[in-house]
Design an enzyme around this catalytic site. Structure first.
Site, short mmCIF file in Angstrom:
data_model
loop_
_atom_site.label_atom_id
_atom_site.label_comp_id
_atom_site.label_asym_id
_atom_site.label_seq_id
_atom_site.Cartn_x
_atom_site.Cartn_y
_atom_site.Cartn_z
N GLY A 238 0.74 -1.25 0.00
CA GLY A 238 0.00 0.00 0.00
C GLY A 238 0.77 1.29 0.00
O GLY A 238 0.17 2.36 -0.12
N GLU B 72 3.80 -6.45 1.83
CA GLU B 72 3.55 -6.89 0.44
C GLU B 72 3.50 -5.72 -0.53
O GLU B 72 2.45 -5.44 -1.11
CB GLU B 72 2.22 -7.64 0.38
CG GLU B 72 2.22 -8.95 1.12
CD GLU B 72 0.83 -9.57 1.17
OE1 GLU B 72 0.76 -10.80 1.24
OE2 GLU B 72 -0.17 -8.83 1.15
N GLY C 203 3.59 -3.69 -3.81
CA GLY C 203 3.46 -3.96 -5.24
C GLY C 203 3.83 -2.71 -6.02
O GLY C 203 4.90 -2.61 -6.63
N ARG C 204 2.93 -1.73 -5.93
CA ARG C 204 3.11 -0.46 -6.63
C ARG C 204 4.48 0.17 -6.36
O ARG C 204 5.16 0.60 -7.29
CB ARG C 204 2.00 0.49 -6.18
CG ARG C 204 1.91 1.80 -6.91
CD ARG C 204 0.96 2.75 -6.17
NE ARG C 204 -0.33 2.12 -5.93
CZ ARG C 204 -1.35 2.14 -6.80
NH1 ARG C 204 -1.22 2.75 -7.95
NH2 ARG C 204 -2.48 1.54 -6.50
N ARG D 136 -6.16 2.73 -16.33
CA ARG D 136 -6.36 3.30 -14.99
C ARG D 136 -7.05 4.66 -14.98
O ARG D 136 -7.75 4.99 -14.04
CB ARG D 136 -5.03 3.36 -14.22
CG ARG D 136 -4.52 1.95 -13.92
CD ARG D 136 -3.32 1.92 -13.00
NE ARG D 136 -3.66 2.34 -11.66
CZ ARG D 136 -3.28 3.50 -11.12
NH1 ARG D 136 -2.51 4.33 -11.77
NH2 ARG D 136 -3.64 3.80 -9.89
N TYR E 158 -10.51 4.75 -12.92
CA TYR E 158 -10.68 5.59 -11.74
C TYR E 158 -9.92 6.91 -11.79
O TYR E 158 -9.41 7.38 -10.79
CB TYR E 158 -10.38 4.84 -10.42
CG TYR E 158 -9.33 3.75 -10.45
CD1 TYR E 158 -9.69 2.42 -10.22
CD2 TYR E 158 -7.99 4.03 -10.67
CE1 TYR E 158 -8.74 1.41 -10.22
CE2 TYR E 158 -7.03 3.03 -10.68
CZ TYR E 158 -7.42 1.72 -10.45
OH TYR E 158 -6.48 0.73 -10.45
N CYS F 60 -12.26 2.45 -29.85
CA CYS F 60 -13.57 2.99 -30.21
C CYS F 60 -14.40 3.10 -28.94
O CYS F 60 -15.27 2.24 -28.67
CB CYS F 60 -14.23 2.10 -31.24
SG CYS F 60 -13.34 2.16 -32.79
N TYR G 288 0.24 -1.92 -12.40
CA TYR G 288 -1.18 -1.96 -12.78
C TYR G 288 -1.43 -1.38 -14.17
O TYR G 288 -2.47 -0.78 -14.42
CB TYR G 288 -2.04 -1.25 -11.71
CG TYR G 288 -1.81 -1.83 -10.32
CD1 TYR G 288 -2.14 -3.15 -10.05
CD2 TYR G 288 -1.21 -1.07 -9.32
CE1 TYR G 288 -1.90 -3.70 -8.80
CE2 TYR G 288 -0.97 -1.63 -8.07
CZ TYR G 288 -1.31 -2.94 -7.82
OH TYR G 288 -1.06 -3.49 -6.59
#
Ligand code: PLP
Length: 440
Positions: free
Chosen positions: A248, A290, A292-293, A330, A334, A361, A390
Site C-alpha cells: 500500500g 507486500e 506492489g506499486r 487506470r 478511476y 472505439c 497496474y
C-alpha cells in the site's frame, strides 16, 4: 523531473534509466513499456534492508505481483531474496515457470476454487492466505486427502479506512476480502482453524489499502492486529509467529504527490509495533509487507506515437496516441493521475493543454486530461511516466489491440523481456477455421 531515472539529453529527447527513449521507440515500435530493472532492484532492496534491520532476519517484503506479472519479474524478485504474493493460479504458474522458490510464496484470493487449491498444494506454495470459512474447510479436506499439512495466514479486516480511493481500499469491515475482527467472525474462524489437523496457523494478514502516503494506516492496522493476536493467545494458547501487514505505500505519479521515504516509514512502523508489543506483553512476530506499486511503478515508462492533434475551437484539444485503455486502463477506471511528456521535444516549452486520447472505439478511452506539453507533431513520441504498476497487468485486447512488449533496461543495455503480441496471438484460441472445415 518526477523521478531520478528521468532526464533530457542534448538532442532534447527524454531519457529513462540513462537511455534515449526516442531511439528505443525506433528499435521496438510503440506502444512500448520500458522497465528500469535497476530501479526495481533498488526499490526491493530498500524494503529488504530496512525490514531486516528493524524487524530482524525473518522479516522480508513479498512483492505483490499483481502489480506487474511476467516471468522475468519473478526472476528478479527471487535473485533479490524477497518473497512473492500471488493472487491466482496464473500468477502461480508464471512464478513457477521462473523457478521462483515457492516456499516464499503467499497464495491470496477471496475465491479460490478447489482446483486452485489443488494446484497450489501440488506446486508447493509456502503459505495460503485463507480468506473465508469455506476456503478453510476445502483446504483442510484437500490436505487431508493428500496427507499433508499446510501453513496458512488468515486474512482479517481490521476495520480501517485509509482514506484512499474506495475501489482500492480493502481494510474496512465492509469488504469482499477477509473476515472482520469487529464482528467476532475473525475469532470464530481462528477457532475453526485450530480444529483443522492438517492446517498450521502461522499468523495473520491484513491489507488496508493502496497509494498511502503515510504510515498511519499501517500503524493503526498493526495495533488492532496485535491486540487480536494477544486475544488469540489468551483464548487458545496460540502465539502466532507472523503478522503480514500487506502492501500500500504510495508512489509519485504527478508533481502534486509527495515523494515518501519508504525506509523512514518502515522504521516508524517498527517503533510503534515495538511499543504496542511491549504494552501488550506480546512477543514481536515476524513482520511481512507486500509492496506492489512501490516496487515497480516508478520503474515503468510507456511510450506512444502521436497520430494527430485535434483542436476543437471553443472546446479543447485532443492528442491521439497509438495505445490507450488497452495498455493502461487506470484513467478510464478511476481517473488515475499521470504525468505525460513529449519525449521527442522534452526540452521545448509546454505550450499546449490537451486531453491524451487512446485509439479505442470508446470515448472514455483517455490516458489523461488537462495535460500541458510541447505541441506534438504526428510521429512524436509521447511518454507516460510511472506506468510500471497496474498497467501491463491490467492490459486487455479490447478492439483486438495486441499488448505491448516489455523491455528491461539495465546498465545502459536494453533487453526484450516480453514480446509484443502478434495478430496470430490474438486468434490463437479461435477455432472458427476448424469449425468451418467440418462437413455440415
Ligand atoms: C494489491 C495488494 C497488495 C499490493 O498493494 P500495493 O498498493 O500495490 O502495494 C498487497 N497485498 C494484497 C493482499 C493486495 O491485495
Amino acid at each position: 523531473m518526477l523521478h531520478t531515472n528521468l532526464s533530457v539529453n542534448p538532442e532534447g529527447h527524454l531519457t529513462f534509466a540513462g537511455m534515449d527513449t526516442v531511439r528505443l521507440c525506433e528499435k521496438y515500435g510503440t506502444p512500448l513499456l520500458l522497465l528500469d530493472e535497476d530501479r526495481v532492484r533498488q526499490n526491493l532492496r530498500t524494503y529488504l534492508r530496512t525490514m531486516r534491520e528493524v524487524f530482524g532476519a525473518g522479516s522480508f517484503p513479498c512483492y505483490a505481483s499483481k502489480a506487474l506479472s511476467f516471468t522475468g519479474i519473478y526472476k528478479i524478485v527471487a535473485e533479490e531474496g524477497a518473497g512473492v504474493d500471488l493472487v491466482s493460479p496464473g500468477e502461480l504458474y508464471t512464478a513457477a515457470r521462473a523457478r521462483f522458490p515457492l516456499s516464499r510464496a503467499f497464495f491470496h484470493g477471496n475465491n479460490k476454487t478447489d482446483e486452485d487449491i489443488r494446484y497450489a498444494l501440488e506446486a508447493g506454495v509456502g503459505y495460503f492466505v485463507v480468506d473465508n470459512a469455506e476456503e478453510l474447510a476445502a483446504l483442510e479436506k484437500l490436505c487431508q486427502s493428500r496427507d499433508t499439512q499446510q501453513k496458512i495466514l488468515l486474512r482479517l479486516t481490521p476495520g480501517i479506512d485509509p482514506h484512499t480511493h474506495a475501489k482500492i481500499s480493502t481494510g474496512k469491515v465492509d469488504s469482499k476480502f477477509g473476515v472482520a475482527i469487529e464482528t467476532g467472525q475473525a475469532m470464530e474462524l481462528v477457532r475453526r482453524t485450530l480444529d483443522c489437523p492438517h492446517i498450521h496457523l502461522a499468523g495473520f494478514h491484513c491489507h488496508v489499502g493502496s497509494q498511502c502516503f503515510d504510515s498511519q494506516p499501517f500503524i493503526d492496522a498493526a495495533a488492532i492486529m496485535l491486540d487480536f493476536m494477544t486475544k488469540v493467545r489468551d483464548r487458545f494458547g496460540l502465539t502466532a509467529d507472523i503478522l503480514n501487514l500487506g502492501g500500500g505505500y504510495g508512489v509519485r505519479y504527478v508533481d502534486a504527490h509527495p515523494s515518501i521515504d519508504i525506509a523512514d516509514n518502515i522504521r516508524l512502523v517498527a517503533r510503534r509495533i515495538r511499543e504496542t508489543c511491549a504494552a501488550l506483553s506480546f512477543p514481536q512476530p515476524r513482520i511481512l509487507l507486500e509492496p506492489g506499486r512501490s516496487i515497480v511503478a516508478d520503474a515503468g515508462l510507456t511510450l506512444y506515437t502521436c497520430g494527430s492533434v485535434k483542436t476543437i475551437p471553443g472546446y479543447k484539444s485532443y492528442v491521439s496516441v497509438d495505445g490507450g485503455m488497452t495498455d493502461n486502463p487506470r484513467y478510464a477506471l478511476y481517473q488515475a493521475p499521470y504525468t505525460v511528456l513529449n519525449a521527442s521535444r522534452a526540452a521545448a516549452p509546454a505550450d499546449l493543454t490537451a486531453t491524451i486520447a487512446g485509439r479505442c472505439c470508446e470515448s472514455g478511452d483517455l490516458i489523461q486530461e488537462n495535460v500541458t506539453l510541447p505541441t506534438p507533431a504526428r510521429g512524436d513520441r509521447i511518454a507516460v511516466l510511472v506506468t510500471g504498476a497496474y498497467n501491463y497487468s491490467m492490459a486487455s485486447n479490447y478492439n483486438r489491440i495486441p499488448r505491448p512488449p516489455i523491455v528491461l533496461l539495465h546498465d545502459g543495455q536494453d533487453r526484450l523481456a516480453v514480446r509484443r503480441e502478434s495478430f496470430e496471438d490474438l486468434v490463437r484460441n479461435d477455432l472458427c477455421e476448424e469449425l468451418a472445415a467440418e462437413p455440415s
